[in-house]
Write an enzyme that holds these catalytic residues in place. Structure first.
Site, PDB file in Angstrom:
ATOM      1  N   ARG A 237       0.861  -1.184   0.000  1.00 30.64           N
ATOM      2  CA  ARG A 237       0.000   0.000   0.000  1.00 30.64           C
ATOM      3  C   ARG A 237       0.894   1.230   0.000  1.00 30.64           C
ATOM      4  NH1 ARG A 237      -3.549  -2.663  -1.650  1.00 30.64           N
ATOM      5  NH2 ARG A 237      -5.610  -3.033  -0.758  1.00 30.64           N
ATOM      6  N   HIS A 285      -1.622  -0.572  -9.986  1.00 34.74           N
ATOM      7  CA  HIS A 285      -2.293  -1.390  -8.967  1.00 34.74           C
ATOM      8  C   HIS A 285      -2.794  -2.701  -9.604  1.00 34.74           C
ATOM      9  CE1 HIS A 285      -4.641  -1.253  -4.925  1.00 34.74           C
ATOM     10  NE2 HIS A 285      -4.395  -2.520  -5.287  1.00 34.74           N
TER      11      HIS A 285
HETATM   12  P1  NDP Z   1      -1.887 -10.920   5.521  1.00 29.96           P
HETATM   13  O1  NDP Z   1      -2.751 -10.305   6.552  1.00 29.96           O
HETATM   14  O2  NDP Z   1      -2.034 -12.372   5.219  1.00 29.96           O
HETATM   15  O3  NDP Z   1      -0.354 -10.691   5.892  1.00 29.96           O
HETATM   16  C1  NDP Z   1       0.105  -9.505   6.443  1.00 29.96           C
HETATM   17  C2  NDP Z   1       1.516  -9.699   6.925  1.00 29.96           C
HETATM   18  O4  NDP Z   1       2.000  -8.459   7.451  1.00 29.96           O
HETATM   19  C3  NDP Z   1       1.618 -10.724   8.063  1.00 29.96           C
HETATM   20  O5  NDP Z   1       2.797 -11.469   7.955  1.00 29.96           O
HETATM   21  C4  NDP Z   1       1.670  -9.827   9.293  1.00 29.96           C
HETATM   22  O6  NDP Z   1       2.342 -10.401  10.413  1.00 29.96           O
HETATM   23  C5  NDP Z   1       2.474  -8.662   8.771  1.00 29.96           C
HETATM   24  N1  NDP Z   1       2.258  -7.481   9.590  1.00 29.96           N
HETATM   25  C6  NDP Z   1       1.122  -6.770   9.762  1.00 29.96           C
HETATM   26  N2  NDP Z   1       1.320  -5.769  10.635  1.00 29.96           N
HETATM   27  C7  NDP Z   1       2.616  -5.850  11.028  1.00 29.96           C
HETATM   28  C8  NDP Z   1       3.411  -5.113  11.928  1.00 29.96           C
HETATM   29  N3  NDP Z   1       2.925  -4.060  12.606  1.00 29.96           N
HETATM   30  N4  NDP Z   1       4.698  -5.477  12.094  1.00 29.96           N
HETATM   31  C9  NDP Z   1       5.195  -6.544  11.417  1.00 29.96           C
HETATM   32  N5  NDP Z   1       4.494  -7.300  10.553  1.00 29.96           N
HETATM   33  C10 NDP Z   1       3.207  -6.945  10.352  1.00 29.96           C
HETATM   34  O7  NDP Z   1      -2.078 -10.060   4.200  1.00 29.96           O
HETATM   35  P2  NDP Z   1      -1.846 -10.516   2.692  1.00 29.96           P
HETATM   36  O8  NDP Z   1      -0.529 -11.161   2.604  1.00 29.96           O
HETATM   37  O9  NDP Z   1      -3.025 -11.242   2.184  1.00 29.96           O
HETATM   38  O10 NDP Z   1      -1.845  -9.085   1.950  1.00 29.96           O
HETATM   39  C11 NDP Z   1      -0.882  -8.111   2.282  1.00 29.96           C
HETATM   40  C12 NDP Z   1      -1.245  -6.787   1.638  1.00 29.96           C
HETATM   41  O11 NDP Z   1      -1.011  -6.841   0.224  1.00 29.96           O
HETATM   42  C13 NDP Z   1      -2.724  -6.395   1.710  1.00 29.96           C
HETATM   43  O12 NDP Z   1      -3.044  -5.865   2.972  1.00 29.96           O
HETATM   44  C14 NDP Z   1      -2.822  -5.352   0.599  1.00 29.96           C
HETATM   45  O13 NDP Z   1      -2.496  -4.089   1.133  1.00 29.96           O
HETATM   46  C15 NDP Z   1      -1.743  -5.785  -0.386  1.00 29.96           C
HETATM   47  N6  NDP Z   1      -2.314  -6.273  -1.647  1.00 29.96           N
HETATM   48  C16 NDP Z   1      -1.981  -5.622  -2.792  1.00 29.96           C
HETATM   49  C17 NDP Z   1      -2.459  -6.060  -4.006  1.00 29.96           C
HETATM   50  C18 NDP Z   1      -2.057  -5.381  -5.260  1.00 29.96           C
HETATM   51  O14 NDP Z   1      -2.566  -5.744  -6.341  1.00 29.96           O
HETATM   52  N7  NDP Z   1      -1.165  -4.419  -5.226  1.00 29.96           N
HETATM   53  C19 NDP Z   1      -3.327  -7.229  -4.097  1.00 29.96           C
HETATM   54  C20 NDP Z   1      -3.620  -7.838  -2.834  1.00 29.96           C
HETATM   55  C21 NDP Z   1      -3.124  -7.360  -1.651  1.00 29.96           C
HETATM   56  P3  NDP Z   1       1.773 -11.705  11.130  1.00 29.96           P
HETATM   57  O15 NDP Z   1       2.006 -12.843  10.142  1.00 29.96           O
HETATM   58  O16 NDP Z   1       2.614 -11.824  12.329  1.00 29.96           O
HETATM   59  O17 NDP Z   1       0.329 -11.434  11.405  1.00 29.96           O
HETATM   60  C1  OXD Z   2      -6.314  -6.025  -2.719  1.00 31.69           C
HETATM   61  C2  OXD Z   2      -5.795  -5.226  -3.821  1.00 31.69           C
HETATM   62  O1  OXD Z   2      -6.149  -5.608  -1.562  1.00 31.69           O
HETATM   63  O2  OXD Z   2      -6.084  -5.527  -5.006  1.00 31.69           O
HETATM   64  O3  OXD Z   2      -6.897  -7.095  -2.974  1.00 31.69           O
HETATM   65  O4  OXD Z   2      -5.039  -4.281  -3.586  1.00 31.69           O
END
Ligand code: NDP
Ligand code: OXD
Length: 322
Positions: A237, A285
């Site tokens: 993001r 995106h």
């Molecule tokens: P998840 O919730 O599965 O994973 C998030 C990860 O971030 C976890 O490992 C989590 O740790 C870690 N995390 C969150 N907060 C913290 C923190 N404060 N300190 C350290 N680690 C942290 O999300 P996804 O993997 O499914 O998706 C990640 C992001 O990708 C989405 O939120 C979205 O913003 C982005 N995205 C972008 C897309 C695009 O097309 N550009 C498409 C889809 C998603 P823990 O494992 O310990 O909980």
């Molecule tokens: C999502 C994205 O969060 O597309 O799924 O960014």
């Protein structure tokens, strides 16, 4: 299935498709098919004047619903997006929020995008050009085991991307909130683990959610930890990075490049300095688009679990925001 107004009947689930209306054309057939295969009598409507009859809401940002208060019977809001920062703070949302987790679609797509962009910078693909005068850049790229890549966020998407990079032989480190154990990945966690994960990294991939704890995480101090000529890839993001610190690090020559798929404001405003910066690539995106076919199967599976009395999978924790 009706595609217009709701028409409640007993024993039939009523779902409201609350994504941008233009998306309905590509979701109607996959959703209809997924619910039929799951054995459900389900009616999916694209509008309702009887919100109290809606069992589930299929949601995406910029859709028609912003006030969830009247949906008194709704068992869950099912997000078509993985990232939920635009809905999780909505004070009217009291229903459980389930985010999209789709290994077939989102995770596969993200692993491909991350691998492609890591390889672009690792190999120096933009420089590997034979000029007509017979000259070329004589620099032979390092091999993957000599390249330190760090993935911040080891959740559904980060873990799959990190594993794909590890399979290619990269020296992969990762960072998450809780301790993680992933084959081929040196895992760090918690506030203390961040500098260990970043120090000396040559390519950094941001796959964190945007939450109060991660906003502006990549600031000047953290950029300074990276190897000289490091590259940042941000499919997470826009708000994860301090834009000014990023531009300053690129201008100072400390960073070689940034490839950014997401921005604080989308679409990226025409006057934004990212557009013209010679060391920034912007992508629209698209790192991991939600694929209607597999996403519809995930939605139907979630509803089937809920209707069978099982806990909802992939529930968003309102206290952490992801
Ligand atoms: P998840 O919730 O599965 O994973 C998030 C990860 O971030 C976890 O490992 C989590 O740790 C870690 N995390 C969150 N907060 C913290 C923190 N404060 N300190 C350290 N680690 C942290 O999300 P996804 O993997 O499914 O998706 C990640 C992001 O990708 C989405 O939120 C979205 O913003 C982005 N995205 C972008 C897309 C695009 O097309 N550009 C498409 C889809 C998603 P823990 O494992 O310990 O909980
Ligand atoms: C999502 C994205 O969060 O597309 O799924 O960014």
């Amino acid at each position: 299935m009706s595609t217009s107004r709701d028409d409640p009947m007993t024993d039939t689930l009523t779902l409201l498709f609350a994504a941008p209306p233009a998306d309905w054309a590509e979701y109607e057939a996959p959703l209809t098919d997924a619910f039929a295969r799951a054995g459900f009598a389900a009616r999916i409507v694209t509008a309702t004047d009887r919100p109290e009859t809606i069992d589930y809401i299929i949601y995406a940002p910029s859709g028609p619903v912003s006030d969830f208060t009247p949906f008194t019977r709704t068992r869950a809001v099912l997000s078509l997006w993985a990232g939920v920062e635009r809905i999780v703070t909505n004070p009217t949302l009291t229903q459980p929020l389930v985010r999209m987790v789709d290994p077939e679609g989102l995770s596969q797509g993200m692993a491909e995008w991350v691998t492609g962009h890591v390889l672009r910078h690792h190999l120096g693909i933009d420089r590997q050009i034979l000029h007509q005068d017979g000259t070329w850049d004589p620099v032979v790229p390092k091999l993957a085991p000599d390249r330190a890549v760090t993935v911040l966020g080891l959740g559904e998407l980060g873990a799959v991307a990190a594993a794909a990079l590890a399979r290619l032989g990269f020296r992969v480190s990762g960072w998450s909130r809780h301790p993680r154990d992933l084959d081929g990945v040196t895992c760090h966690h918690g506030p203390d683990g961040l500098s260990r994960a970043l120090r000396g990294a040559e390519i950094v991939v941001l796959l964190l959610p945007l939450t109060p704890a991660t906003e502006n995480l990549i600031d000047a101090g953290r950029l300074a930890l990276l190897a000289r000529d490091a590259v940042i890839l941000n499919p997470g993001r826009g708000g994860l990075i301090d834009d000014h610190a990023l531009i300053a690090a690129l201008d100072a020559g400390h960073l070689a490049h940034a490839t950014l798929d997401v921005f604080r404001t989308e679409p990226l405003p025409p006057e934004h300095p990212f557009w013209a910066h010679p060391r920034i690539t912007v992508t629209p995106h698209v790192a991991a688009a939600t694929r209607p076919g597999s996403a519809a199967r995930r939605i139907a599976e979630t509803v089937a679990l809920a209707e069978a009395g099982h806990p909802l999978p992939h529930l968003v924790d309102r206290t952490t925001g992801y």
